[in-house]
Design a protein around this motif. Structure first.
Motif, PDB file in Angstrom:
ATOM      1  N   GLY A 182     -10.341  12.605  -6.710  1.00  0.00           N
ATOM      2  CA  GLY A 182      -9.745  11.386  -7.251  1.00  0.00           C
ATOM      3  C   GLY A 182      -9.164  10.445  -6.212  1.00  0.00           C
ATOM      4  N   GLY A 183      -9.457  10.699  -4.932  1.00  0.00           N
ATOM      5  CA  GLY A 183      -8.859   9.892  -3.873  1.00  0.00           C
ATOM      6  C   GLY A 183      -9.721   8.711  -3.470  1.00  0.00           C
ATOM      7  N   MET A 184      -9.067   7.667  -2.994  1.00  0.00           N
ATOM      8  CA  MET A 184      -9.759   6.470  -2.510  1.00  0.00           C
ATOM      9  C   MET A 184      -9.296   6.182  -1.092  1.00  0.00           C
ATOM     10  SD  MET A 184      -9.260   4.089  -5.890  1.00  0.00           S
ATOM     11  CE  MET A 184      -7.535   4.561  -6.097  1.00  0.00           C
ATOM     12  N   TRP A 185     -10.238   5.900  -0.209  1.00  0.00           N
ATOM     13  CA  TRP A 185      -9.912   5.531   1.172  1.00  0.00           C
ATOM     14  C   TRP A 185      -9.734   4.025   1.221  1.00  0.00           C
ATOM     15  CZ3 TRP A 185     -12.257   2.878   5.380  1.00  0.00           C
ATOM     16  CH2 TRP A 185     -11.693   3.149   6.643  1.00  0.00           C
ATOM     17  N   ILE A 186      -8.485   3.586   1.193  1.00  0.00           N
ATOM     18  CA  ILE A 186      -8.162   2.151   1.161  1.00  0.00           C
ATOM     19  C   ILE A 186      -7.229   1.833   2.326  1.00  0.00           C
ATOM     20  CG2 ILE A 186      -7.317   0.217  -0.207  1.00  0.00           C
ATOM     21  CD1 ILE A 186      -9.625   1.541  -1.562  1.00  0.00           C
ATOM     22  N   PRO A 187      -7.757   1.364   3.456  1.00  0.00           N
ATOM     23  CA  PRO A 187      -6.896   1.006   4.588  1.00  0.00           C
ATOM     24  C   PRO A 187      -5.923  -0.117   4.237  1.00  0.00           C
ATOM     25  CG  PRO A 187      -9.181   1.223   5.276  1.00  0.00           C
ATOM     26  CD  PRO A 187      -9.185   1.242   3.777  1.00  0.00           C
ATOM     27  N   ASN A 188      -4.767  -0.081   4.904  1.00  0.00           N
ATOM     28  CA  ASN A 188      -3.767  -1.145   4.770  1.00  0.00           C
ATOM     29  C   ASN A 188      -3.356  -1.351   3.318  1.00  0.00           C
ATOM     30  OD1 ASN A 188      -2.150  -2.945   6.235  1.00  0.00           O
ATOM     31  ND2 ASN A 188      -3.512  -4.658   5.844  1.00  0.00           N
ATOM     32  N   ASN A 189      -3.303  -0.270   2.560  1.00  0.00           N
ATOM     33  CA  ASN A 189      -3.009  -0.385   1.135  1.00  0.00           C
ATOM     34  C   ASN A 189      -1.505  -0.538   0.874  1.00  0.00           C
ATOM     35  OD1 ASN A 189      -1.749   2.360   0.381  1.00  0.00           O
ATOM     36  ND2 ASN A 189      -3.617   3.001   1.460  1.00  0.00           N
ATOM     37  N   PRO A 190      -1.126  -1.047  -0.292  1.00  0.00           N
ATOM     38  CA  PRO A 190       0.286  -1.302  -0.583  1.00  0.00           C
ATOM     39  C   PRO A 190       1.163  -0.059  -0.593  1.00  0.00           C
ATOM     40  CG  PRO A 190      -1.077  -1.641  -2.533  1.00  0.00           C
ATOM     41  CD  PRO A 190      -2.006  -1.514  -1.375  1.00  0.00           C
ATOM     42  N   LEU A 191       0.596   1.111  -0.904  1.00  0.00           N
ATOM     43  CA  LEU A 191       1.398   2.333  -0.915  1.00  0.00           C
ATOM     44  C   LEU A 191       1.801   2.726   0.498  1.00  0.00           C
ATOM     45  CD1 LEU A 191      -0.501   2.439  -3.579  1.00  0.00           C
ATOM     46  CD2 LEU A 191       0.245   4.808  -3.679  1.00  0.00           C
ATOM     47  N   MET A 192       0.897   2.516   1.458  1.00  0.00           N
ATOM     48  CA  MET A 192       1.228   2.780   2.857  1.00  0.00           C
ATOM     49  C   MET A 192       2.386   1.892   3.302  1.00  0.00           C
ATOM     50  SD  MET A 192      -2.601   2.994   4.558  1.00  0.00           S
ATOM     51  CE  MET A 192      -2.017   3.490   6.186  1.00  0.00           C
ATOM     52  N   LYS A 193       2.311   0.631   2.940  1.00  0.00           N
ATOM     53  CA  LYS A 193       3.344  -0.322   3.335  1.00  0.00           C
ATOM     54  C   LYS A 193       4.701   0.080   2.764  1.00  0.00           C
ATOM     55  CE  LYS A 193       0.145  -4.227   3.777  1.00  0.00           C
ATOM     56  NZ  LYS A 193      -0.249  -5.559   3.266  1.00  0.00           N
ATOM     57  N   ARG A 194       4.712   0.510   1.503  1.00  0.00           N
ATOM     58  CA  ARG A 194       5.972   0.926   0.875  1.00  0.00           C
ATOM     59  C   ARG A 194       6.538   2.181   1.531  1.00  0.00           C
ATOM     60  NH1 ARG A 194       3.291   0.812  -4.958  1.00  0.00           N
ATOM     61  NH2 ARG A 194       2.547  -1.354  -4.890  1.00  0.00           N
ATOM     62  N   SER A 195       5.641   3.000   2.107  1.00  0.00           N
ATOM     63  CA  SER A 195       6.084   4.219   2.794  1.00  0.00           C
ATOM     64  C   SER A 195       6.443   3.967   4.248  1.00  0.00           C
ATOM     65  CB  SER A 195       4.981   5.282   2.715  1.00  0.00           C
ATOM     66  OG  SER A 195       4.710   5.641   1.376  1.00  0.00           O
ATOM     67  N   GLY A 196       6.309   2.730   4.692  1.00  0.00           N
ATOM     68  CA  GLY A 196       6.644   2.389   6.071  1.00  0.00           C
ATOM     69  C   GLY A 196       5.587   2.777   7.083  1.00  0.00           C
ATOM     70  N   VAL A 197       4.361   3.053   6.622  1.00  0.00           N
ATOM     71  CA  VAL A 197       3.278   3.420   7.521  1.00  0.00           C
ATOM     72  C   VAL A 197       2.493   2.158   7.888  1.00  0.00           C
ATOM     73  CG1 VAL A 197       1.155   4.759   7.771  1.00  0.00           C
ATOM     74  CG2 VAL A 197       3.094   5.726   6.517  1.00  0.00           C
ATOM     75  N   LYS A 198       2.379   1.904   9.173  1.00  0.00           N
ATOM     76  CA  LYS A 198       1.706   0.694   9.637  1.00  0.00           C
ATOM     77  C   LYS A 198       0.189   0.884   9.677  1.00  0.00           C
ATOM     78  CE  LYS A 198       5.560  -1.060  12.432  1.00  0.00           C
ATOM     79  NZ  LYS A 198       5.985  -1.509  13.789  1.00  0.00           N
ATOM     80  N   ASP A 199      -0.510  -0.162   9.283  1.00  0.00           N
ATOM     81  CA  ASP A 199      -1.963  -0.183   9.358  1.00  0.00           C
ATOM     82  C   ASP A 199      -2.379  -1.646   9.453  1.00  0.00           C
ATOM     83  OD1 ASP A 199      -4.533   0.788   9.456  1.00  0.00           O
ATOM     84  OD2 ASP A 199      -4.702   1.228   7.327  1.00  0.00           O
ATOM     85  N   SER A 200      -3.643  -1.893   9.749  1.00  0.00           N
ATOM     86  CA  SER A 200      -4.098  -3.271   9.860  1.00  0.00           C
ATOM     87  C   SER A 200      -5.584  -3.374   9.571  1.00  0.00           C
ATOM     88  CB  SER A 200      -3.830  -3.817  11.264  1.00  0.00           C
ATOM     89  OG  SER A 200      -4.657  -3.173  12.221  1.00  0.00           O
ATOM     90  N   PHE A 201      -5.989  -4.559   9.193  1.00  0.00           N
ATOM     91  CA  PHE A 201      -7.402  -4.847   8.982  1.00  0.00           C
ATOM     92  C   PHE A 201      -8.193  -4.558  10.254  1.00  0.00           C
ATOM     93  CE2 PHE A 201     -10.940  -7.713   9.624  1.00  0.00           C
ATOM     94  CZ  PHE A 201     -11.632  -7.677   8.426  1.00  0.00           C
TER      95      PHE A 201
END
Length: 314
Positions: free
Chosen positions: A49-68
């Motif tokens: 049931g998982g989706m590989w979505i870089p720079n997703n909003p859940l990462m941002k809310r968790s304070g994990v940095k990512d970028s396009f």
């Protein structure tokens, strides 16, 4: 005729098909979902049931940095030149629209969890992430589906997250993993049952939530309705021929979306595109994944790509 101008025919009730149907409904169209099985969800419901979505909003809310830029670099290195099937425009669209899709589904009432620690498969490559980019569903109470609660193609009947599997497998070797497993089975599973809930996790939760959103919007879902062939007239697809209640009939519409999975249970296609001395018994995919939709598309001249590829596993 007016109905046909707004009807969107979606073949397959997995995550891709259900999201397509919901998007069509939100756009003011009238989708109908066709499912060849007697249950909803296909291989999606049986999956992690998982989706590989870089720079997703859940990462941002968790304070994990990512970028396009990091994600694009990683995709280019891992995929390489795959031709039109993974063109620069398609990769860019995926990376831009993926996070928007998560936000949109959340706005419709779906709830997701960030699988922090589920690393990219090649985290050592430039742009790779050791913390991962996994978006997965929160456990979902199937009783919210009413009469549809037993019509999901479940594989695991307990409300787990992806990384729970690691802890459960180590439960006899690590005390912390034992406690974690006790929490999953005791509090999350048995506890929810005592509260009158019927929680599903991973793929079951994903399809459960999507089905809930679809039912709320009155989207018809026809079970036991396999696709036979596409209706092509004057170079355009006008609808489908289906088998319903033992009879063949036409269903016409504005567009047809094929989202019916691959061909792991079609031995002829497997031997053609994956010439290995194995049988269709060697797959955990949904039993109705027989390549019917792919063959229907090919019969009217649709392009195919990456037919020799698969998600291989030991």
């Amino acid at each position: 005729m007016d109905e046909e101008l707004k009807r969107i025919i979606v073949v397959g009730s997995g995550s891709a098909g259900m999201v397509a149907a919901i998007a069509a409904k939100e756009a003011g169209l009238d989708p109908v979902v066709l499912e060849s099985n007697n249950k909803v969800g296909g291989s999606s419901a049986m999956s992690g049931g998982g989706m590989w979505i870089p720079n997703n909003p859940l990462m941002k809310r968790s304070g994990v940095k990512d970028s396009f830029e990091d994600a694009r670099k990683y995709m280019d290195l891992t995929i390489g030149d795959a031709g039109p099937a993974s063109s620069p425009v398609r990769r860019e669209t995926y990376l831009i629209e993926g996070p928007k899709m998560v936000e949109w589904l959340e706005s419709l009432g779906m709830r997701f969890h960030y699988g922090k620690g589920y690393a990219d498969y090649y985290p050592e490559l430039p742009g790779g992430s050791t913390l991962g980019r996994l978006v997965e569903p929160e456990p979902f109470d199937l009783k919210k589906l009413g009469a549809w609660q037993d019509k999901i193609n479940l594989s695991i009947p307990i409300p787990v997250y992806t990384l729970d599997g690691v802890q459960i497998s180590l439960s006899m070797r690590s005390f912390s993993s034992f406690l974690h497993t006790a929490n999953v089975i005791g509090i999350r599973t048995v506890g929810s049952m005592l509260l009158g809930k019927k929680l599903a996790g991973i793929g079951g939760a994903l399809i459960g939530q999507l089905l809930h959103v679809a039912l709320q919007r009155g989207i018809p879902i026809w079970l036991n309705t396999p696709l036979v062939e596409l209706i092509q007239e004057e170079g355009e697809i006008r609808g489908v021929i289906i088998e319903k209640d033992g009879k063949r009939e036409e269903l016409r519409g504005k567009a047809v979306i094929l989202a019916a999975g691959g061909f792991p249970h079609n031995n002829e296609m497997r031997q053609k595109y994956h010439p290995h001395p194995i049988t269709t018994d060697w797959t955990v995919a949904n039993k109705t994944n027989t390549g019917t939709a792919i063959q229907a598309g090919m019969a009217v001249g649709a392009a195919t790509a990456l037919m020799d590829d698969a998600w291989w596993g030991p």
